[in-house]
Write a protein that holds these residues in place. Structure first.
Motif, short mmCIF file in Angstrom:
data_model
loop_
_atom_site.label_atom_id
_atom_site.label_comp_id
_atom_site.label_asym_id
_atom_site.label_seq_id
_atom_site.Cartn_x
_atom_site.Cartn_y
_atom_site.Cartn_z
N GLY A 111 0.79 -1.23 0.00
CA GLY A 111 0.00 0.00 0.00
C GLY A 111 0.81 1.27 0.00
O GLY A 111 0.25 2.36 0.08
N VAL A 112 2.13 1.17 -0.09
CA VAL A 112 2.99 2.36 -0.08
C VAL A 112 2.99 3.00 -1.46
O VAL A 112 3.28 2.34 -2.47
CB VAL A 112 4.43 2.01 0.33
N GLY A 113 2.66 4.30 -1.53
CA GLY A 113 2.69 5.01 -2.79
C GLY A 113 4.10 5.17 -3.32
O GLY A 113 5.02 5.49 -2.57
N LYS A 114 4.27 4.95 -4.62
CA LYS A 114 5.59 5.01 -5.24
C LYS A 114 5.79 6.28 -6.05
O LYS A 114 6.83 6.45 -6.68
CB LYS A 114 5.79 3.78 -6.12
N LEU A 115 4.81 7.17 -6.05
CA LEU A 115 4.92 8.43 -6.80
C LEU A 115 5.05 9.59 -5.83
O LEU A 115 4.36 10.60 -5.93
CB LEU A 115 3.70 8.60 -7.71
N SER A 136 -26.34 17.38 -3.77
CA SER A 136 -26.17 16.03 -4.32
C SER A 136 -24.80 15.45 -4.02
O SER A 136 -24.47 14.35 -4.45
CB SER A 136 -26.40 16.04 -5.84
N ARG A 137 -23.99 16.21 -3.32
CA ARG A 137 -22.66 15.80 -2.84
C ARG A 137 -21.70 15.47 -3.98
O ARG A 137 -20.83 14.61 -3.85
CB ARG A 137 -22.80 14.62 -1.86
N GLN A 138 -21.89 16.17 -5.10
CA GLN A 138 -21.01 15.91 -6.23
C GLN A 138 -19.58 16.38 -5.97
O GLN A 138 -18.63 15.73 -6.43
CB GLN A 138 -21.57 16.57 -7.49
N TYR A 139 -19.43 17.48 -5.25
CA TYR A 139 -18.07 17.90 -4.89
C TYR A 139 -17.38 16.82 -4.06
O TYR A 139 -16.22 16.46 -4.30
CB TYR A 139 -18.09 19.21 -4.10
N ASP A 140 -18.11 16.31 -3.07
CA ASP A 140 -17.53 15.27 -2.20
C ASP A 140 -17.16 14.04 -3.01
O ASP A 140 -16.11 13.43 -2.79
CB ASP A 140 -18.54 14.88 -1.11
N ALA A 141 -18.03 13.66 -3.94
CA ALA A 141 -17.77 12.46 -4.75
C ALA A 141 -16.45 12.59 -5.51
O ALA A 141 -15.64 11.65 -5.55
CB ALA A 141 -18.93 12.22 -5.72
N ILE A 142 -16.23 13.75 -6.10
CA ILE A 142 -14.98 13.98 -6.83
C ILE A 142 -13.79 14.01 -5.87
O ILE A 142 -12.75 13.38 -6.12
CB ILE A 142 -15.04 15.30 -7.63
N HIS A 143 -13.93 14.71 -4.76
CA HIS A 143 -12.83 14.82 -3.81
C HIS A 143 -12.41 13.45 -3.28
O HIS A 143 -11.21 13.17 -3.14
CB HIS A 143 -13.21 15.73 -2.64
N TYR A 144 -13.38 12.58 -2.99
CA TYR A 144 -13.04 11.27 -2.45
C TYR A 144 -12.24 10.46 -3.46
O TYR A 144 -11.24 9.81 -3.12
CB TYR A 144 -14.32 10.50 -2.08
N VAL A 145 -12.67 10.50 -4.72
CA VAL A 145 -11.97 9.73 -5.76
C VAL A 145 -10.55 10.28 -5.96
O VAL A 145 -9.58 9.51 -6.05
CB VAL A 145 -12.74 9.75 -7.09
N MET A 146 -10.42 11.60 -6.04
CA MET A 146 -9.10 12.18 -6.27
C MET A 146 -8.17 11.91 -5.10
O MET A 146 -6.96 11.66 -5.29
CB MET A 146 -9.23 13.69 -6.53
N ASP A 147 -8.70 11.94 -3.89
CA ASP A 147 -7.88 11.67 -2.72
C ASP A 147 -7.39 10.22 -2.73
O ASP A 147 -6.22 9.95 -2.46
CB ASP A 147 -8.68 11.94 -1.45
N CYS A 148 -8.29 9.29 -3.07
CA CYS A 148 -7.87 7.89 -3.12
C CYS A 148 -6.88 7.66 -4.24
O CYS A 148 -5.86 6.99 -4.05
CB CYS A 148 -9.09 6.99 -3.29
N LEU A 149 -7.18 8.19 -5.41
CA LEU A 149 -6.34 7.96 -6.58
C LEU A 149 -4.94 8.52 -6.41
O LEU A 149 -3.94 7.85 -6.70
CB LEU A 149 -7.02 8.58 -7.80
N PHE A 150 -4.84 9.74 -5.92
CA PHE A 150 -3.54 10.39 -5.84
C PHE A 150 -2.93 10.35 -4.44
O PHE A 150 -1.71 10.28 -4.29
CB PHE A 150 -3.65 11.83 -6.34
N GLY A 151 -3.77 10.38 -3.41
CA GLY A 151 -3.25 10.28 -2.05
C GLY A 151 -2.61 8.93 -1.78
O GLY A 151 -1.56 8.83 -1.17
N MET A 152 -3.25 7.87 -2.29
CA MET A 152 -2.71 6.52 -2.08
C MET A 152 -1.40 6.30 -2.80
O MET A 152 -0.61 5.46 -2.39
CB MET A 152 -3.73 5.47 -2.56
N THR A 153 -1.19 7.03 -3.88
CA THR A 153 0.00 6.78 -4.69
C THR A 153 1.16 7.71 -4.36
O THR A 153 2.20 7.68 -5.02
CB THR A 153 -0.35 6.88 -6.19
N GLY A 154 0.99 8.57 -3.34
CA GLY A 154 2.11 9.34 -2.83
C GLY A 154 2.17 10.80 -3.21
O GLY A 154 3.11 11.50 -2.85
N PHE A 155 1.15 11.30 -3.94
CA PHE A 155 1.16 12.71 -4.32
C PHE A 155 1.09 13.58 -3.08
O PHE A 155 0.36 13.29 -2.14
CB PHE A 155 -0.02 13.02 -5.24
N ILE A 156 1.85 14.68 -3.10
CA ILE A 156 1.91 15.53 -1.92
C ILE A 156 0.85 16.63 -1.94
O ILE A 156 0.43 17.12 -0.90
CB ILE A 156 3.33 16.14 -1.77
#
Length: 218
Positions: A111-115, A136-156
């Motif tokens: 689970g360690v991000g390499k980027l 409709s929580r569309q902002y939240d929906a986008i934020h959650y995906v972006m956080d998982c996609l880039f936060g998990m991979t090591g983006f600062i």
């Protein structure tokens, strides 16, 4: 400064295309080396094939994926430009990151991000306005995906900006939106890595998983 722009819109007359032209021009005028990934014109294959998934073990990637991974490693920052469809980025943009950021390349099996240390600045257009988007929580929906996609991979830095009611606003408002887009990407040059931070807690949760706190190891 090396910047990759990942662009996902099929219509060259769209406001997203205006954002792409404006942002790429601005980045180059400030001295960045820019590579544009127009996913439609590239005809990037969005389907996860068996060999693509097998690459999590074999590290044998398709030529298409290898090229994109090389450019991700080359980039100091990624800019994404896309419309919001049904409270999400277009499926073919998500598929791009699913295939390119696959396990073993963007993060390891623990689970360690390499980027580590990279940054992402995302621009999204919406066809409607608040209060609907908020309710409709569309902002939240986008934020959650972006956080998982880039936060998990090591983006600062994981920064996101939205432009509402694009089809119905005035031309003057669209000009203002373009000015705001320039100000947004100027942060790549004007703010230090880590100053913007991340939405959500995915990077922290990833660290907890690695330490075993969330999987019962300790």
């Amino acid at each position: 400064m090396n910047v990759v722009i990942v662009y996902a819109h099929p219509y060259d007359g769209s406001f997203c295309k205006g954002l792409l032209d404006t942002v790429s021009s601005r980045l180059q005028s400030r001295g960045a080396n820019v590579k544009v990934k127009d996913l439609v014109k590239m005809n990037f294959d969005p389907v996860m094939r068996p060999d693509d998934l097998k690459a999590t073990k074999t590290k044998v990637y398709s030529d298409e994926v290898k090229q994109e991974q090389a450019d991700v490693l080359w980039a100091d920052a990624i800019v994404t430009i896309a419309p919001v469809w049904f409270a999400a980025m277009p499926g073919f943009m998500k598929a791009y990151f699913d295939k390119v950021f696959i396990t073993g390349f963007a993060y390891d099996h623990t689970g360690v991000g390499k980027l580590q240390g990279k940054r992402v600045f995302s621009l999204f257009t919406n066809g409607v306005n608040d209060p609907f988007l908020e309710m409709s929580r569309q902002y939240d929906a986008i934020h959650y995906v972006m956080d998982c996609l880039f936060g998990m991979t090591g983006f600062i830095d994981v920064a996101t900006k939205f432009f509402a009611s694009v089809p119905t606003v005035t031309d003057e408002q669209r000009k203002q939106y373009l000015a705001e887009a320039v100000e947004f990407v100027d942060q790549i040059f004007d703010r230090q890595p880590g100053e913007i931070g991340q939405k959500g807690h995915c990077a922290l949760l990833t660290k907890l998983v690695v330490k075993g706190y969330l999987n019962g190891a300790v």
